[in-house]
Design an enzyme around this catalytic site. Structure first.
Site, PDB file in Angstrom:
ATOM      1  N   LYS A 169      18.486  69.527  34.774  1.00 16.83           N
ATOM      2  CA  LYS A 169      18.599  69.058  36.162  1.00 16.83           C
ATOM      3  C   LYS A 169      19.570  67.885  36.240  1.00 16.83           C
ATOM      4  O   LYS A 169      19.277  66.793  35.768  1.00 16.83           O
ATOM      5  CB  LYS A 169      17.245  68.590  36.698  1.00 16.83           C
ATOM      6  N   GLY A 220      18.223  57.786  32.201  1.00 21.43           N
ATOM      7  CA  GLY A 220      18.288  57.206  33.543  1.00 21.43           C
ATOM      8  C   GLY A 220      17.693  55.813  33.532  1.00 21.43           C
ATOM      9  O   GLY A 220      17.619  55.166  32.481  1.00 21.43           O
ATOM     10  N   THR A 222      15.074  52.623  33.769  1.00 22.87           N
ATOM     11  CA  THR A 222      13.774  52.334  33.163  1.00 22.87           C
ATOM     12  C   THR A 222      12.650  52.642  34.155  1.00 22.87           C
ATOM     13  O   THR A 222      11.615  53.201  33.793  1.00 22.87           O
ATOM     14  CB  THR A 222      13.726  50.860  32.707  1.00 22.87           C
ATOM     15  N   GLY A 225      12.152  56.286  34.251  1.00 22.61           N
ATOM     16  CA  GLY A 225      11.616  56.692  32.949  1.00 22.61           C
ATOM     17  C   GLY A 225      10.108  56.481  32.864  1.00 22.61           C
ATOM     18  O   GLY A 225       9.381  57.295  32.288  1.00 22.61           O
ATOM     19  N   GLU A 242      15.915  57.746  27.306  1.00 23.53           N
ATOM     20  CA  GLU A 242      17.071  56.853  27.112  1.00 23.53           C
ATOM     21  C   GLU A 242      17.247  56.092  28.415  1.00 23.53           C
ATOM     22  O   GLU A 242      17.708  56.649  29.409  1.00 23.53           O
ATOM     23  CB  GLU A 242      18.328  57.675  26.786  1.00 23.53           C
ATOM     24  N   CYS A 276      25.378  52.757  29.892  1.00 17.73           N
ATOM     25  CA  CYS A 276      24.061  52.231  29.491  1.00 17.73           C
ATOM     26  C   CYS A 276      24.230  51.101  28.482  1.00 17.73           C
ATOM     27  O   CYS A 276      23.694  50.017  28.660  1.00 17.73           O
ATOM     28  CB  CYS A 276      23.198  53.351  28.941  1.00 17.73           C
ATOM     29  N   GLU A 373      19.830  44.549  34.911  1.00 16.24           N
ATOM     30  CA  GLU A 373      21.008  45.370  34.588  1.00 16.24           C
ATOM     31  C   GLU A 373      21.855  45.540  35.858  1.00 16.24           C
ATOM     32  O   GLU A 373      21.386  46.092  36.854  1.00 16.24           O
ATOM     33  CB  GLU A 373      20.534  46.738  34.104  1.00 16.24           C
TER      34      GLU A 373
END
Ligand code: NAD
Length: 467
Positions: A169, A220, A222, A225, A242, A276, A373
């Site tokens: 996806k 993607g 955090t 995730g 990741e 990333c 980030e």
């Protein structure tokens, strides 16, 4: 142009569509199929049907099939690169979309050649204990918008190589090159081995809890995730996550500025900072702080930001409006808190999502652009005078993806590198991932690794046979 889902080896149209916007123009350039949970069910069923035969293939045949996928990617590089540039905004040249597709082909070829041989724990007259690696089943791959094709390859290829089947996806922001990739790869795969279902975030949610999916590999943020992990709990899916990073680079007083400046720049601004493992906090020793700031700003002035389709662009857009607004807000807040803007600092007027390279001196912890980030072309620069303090500040963050140390003294750099709390540390470079070196985050940057045999092993379960 309208694209289709890929299910059971066939292109499957949908009733509704999502517009995919070219961030350089602000206008839609393609229509993405809006897959539904029912489409996902059909893709999972196809992947389950295809699994036994694919898993049972002799290893050499699966290796050959994955190597053939590398040939297909290479043969279609110009088309795929142009699609990535149109939907993602990065330039065709430089560290842009051609580099991404070339890397995707190289990664595929390398992964095709990896092996996970049987390991013998005991093998003597008394008996034999052998550790076998078996494919897990159906792997669900959920990808982000920053390196749409490269990251899809990082998920798909080890999954297939190990004998799993896949439902992929892509991000709703950048689904087009991935759908086209999945369509092209059907040439070398039996039906149902690789399926692609694009659509809204809801499809990702449905995948994470889907009883027919055995493992999720997710790249993607955090935040997302954590949602994936929570919804995967009920079916106890295997997970590779990741996630986000906030990489610190520590520049020691003895750094060779002549060679470091350009590398530090690209370590931070690769893909416009939408990487990333990019430098997201730059810690610079007092003694070289002003010189490095001056030279980084001078180098930044030579870098051209523009439409990715133009031959002279080195950096393109921020990929989407939400991220563009976030970077703008972070920079505005940092300015209000007293950073010195060395260059950039405000959006470039126009229809495209162009934001200039932005260097922010006198940044400090406590500012959102340091603590969080930023994922965009704005780099906070922080001073330090004591290296232990720099290490403590670098580590004082929930993320732990990458880091780097910059010095002319390899032993001193190594000693500091090993104290950084992150999955990868580079010395005098940053973000140089490679297909044979495991890559992954510690702390809240993820679970598990990708690449190399350790990465391949994540797409298997262990079976120990005692004989
Ligand atoms: P995101 O988390 O918003 O979306 C990633 C994917 O998850 C998309 O396909 C999205 O549709 C899907 N999704 C959204 N909600 C979901 C849910 N509830 N359940 C399941 N799937 C869902 O991330 P993004 O904005 O596309 O990507 C940027 C982030 O990715 C940054 O934080 C970056 O650091 C991180 N990233 C990490 C790595 C790495 O290797 N560690 C690599 C690239 C990007």
């Amino acid at each position: 142009m309208t694209y289709n889902l890929i299910i059971d080896g066939a292109a499957v149209p949908t009733e509704s569509h999502l517009d995919v916007v070219n961030p350089a123009t602000g206008r839609p350039f393609a229509r993405c199929p809006a897959g539904t949970p029912a489409d996902l069910d059909r893709a999972v069923e196809a992947a389950r049907r295809a699994f036994p035969a694919w898993a049972a293939k002799p290893d050499a045949e699966r290796k050959a099939a994955v190597a053939a996928l590398a040939d297909i990617i290479e043969a279609n590089l110009p088309e795929l690169a142009e699609l990535v540039t149109r939907e993602q905004g990065k330039p065709l040249g430089g560290f842009g979309s051609q580099w991404e597709i070339g890397g995707a082909a190289a990664w595929t070829r390398f992964t095709a050649g990896l092996d996970l041989p049987v390991e013998y724990i005991q093998d003597d007259e008394q008996g034999r204990v052998a550790l076998h690696r078996k494919p897990i089943g159906v792997v669900g791959s959920i990808t982000p918008w920053n390196f749409p094709v490269m990251i899809a390859i990082w998920h798909i290829m080890p999954a297939l190589r190990a004998g799993n089947t896949v439902v992929l996806k892509p991000s709703p922001y950048t689904p087009i090159a991935t759908l086209r990739l999945a369509e092209l790869l059907q040439q070398a795969l039996p039906p149902g081995v690789l399926n692609a279902v694009a659509g809204p975030d809801e499809i990702g949610r449905a995948m994470s809890s889907h009883p027919g999916i055995d493992k999720i590999v997710f790249t993607g943020s955090t935040r997302t995730g954590k949602h994936v992990m929570a919804s995967a709990a009920d079916t106890l899916k295997r997970l590779t996550l990741e996630l986000g990073g906030n990489d610190a680079a520590i520049v020691l007083p003895d750094v060779d500025l002549d060679t470091a400046v350009e590398k530090i720049f690209w370590g931070a601004f690769l893909n416009n900072g939408q990487t990333c493992a990019a430098i997201k906090r730059l810690y610079v020793h007092d003694s070289i702080h002003d010189a490095l700031c001056e030279r980084l700003a001078a180098y930044a002035a030579t870098v051209r930001t523009g439409d990715g389709m133009a031959a002279d662009s080195q950096l393109g857009t921020i990929q989407n409006r939400m991220q563009f607004d976030r970077v703008s807000k972070l920079v505005d807040a940092a300015r209000a808190d007293g950073v010195r803007v060395l260059c950039g600092g405000a959006p470039i007027e126009g229809d495209g999502l162009f934001y200039p390279v932005t260097l922010l001196a006198d940044a400090k912890e406590g500012m959102a652009i340091v603590d969080e980030e930023q994922f965009g072309p704005a780099l906070p620069i922080l001073r330090y005078s004591d290296v232990d303090d720099a290490v403590a500040r670098a580590n004082d963050n929930p993320n732990g993806l990458g880091g780097s140390v910059w010095s002319s003294d390899p032993d001193a750099a190594l000693a500091i590198a090993s104290r950084l709390e992150c999955g990868s540390v580079w010395i005098n470079s940053h973000a140089m991932v490679r297909p044979d070196a495991p890559f992954g985050g510690v702390k809240q940057s993820g679970i598990g690794v990708e690449f190399g045999t350790l990465g391949l092993a994540e797409f298997t379960t262990v079976q120990v046979i005692h004989q």
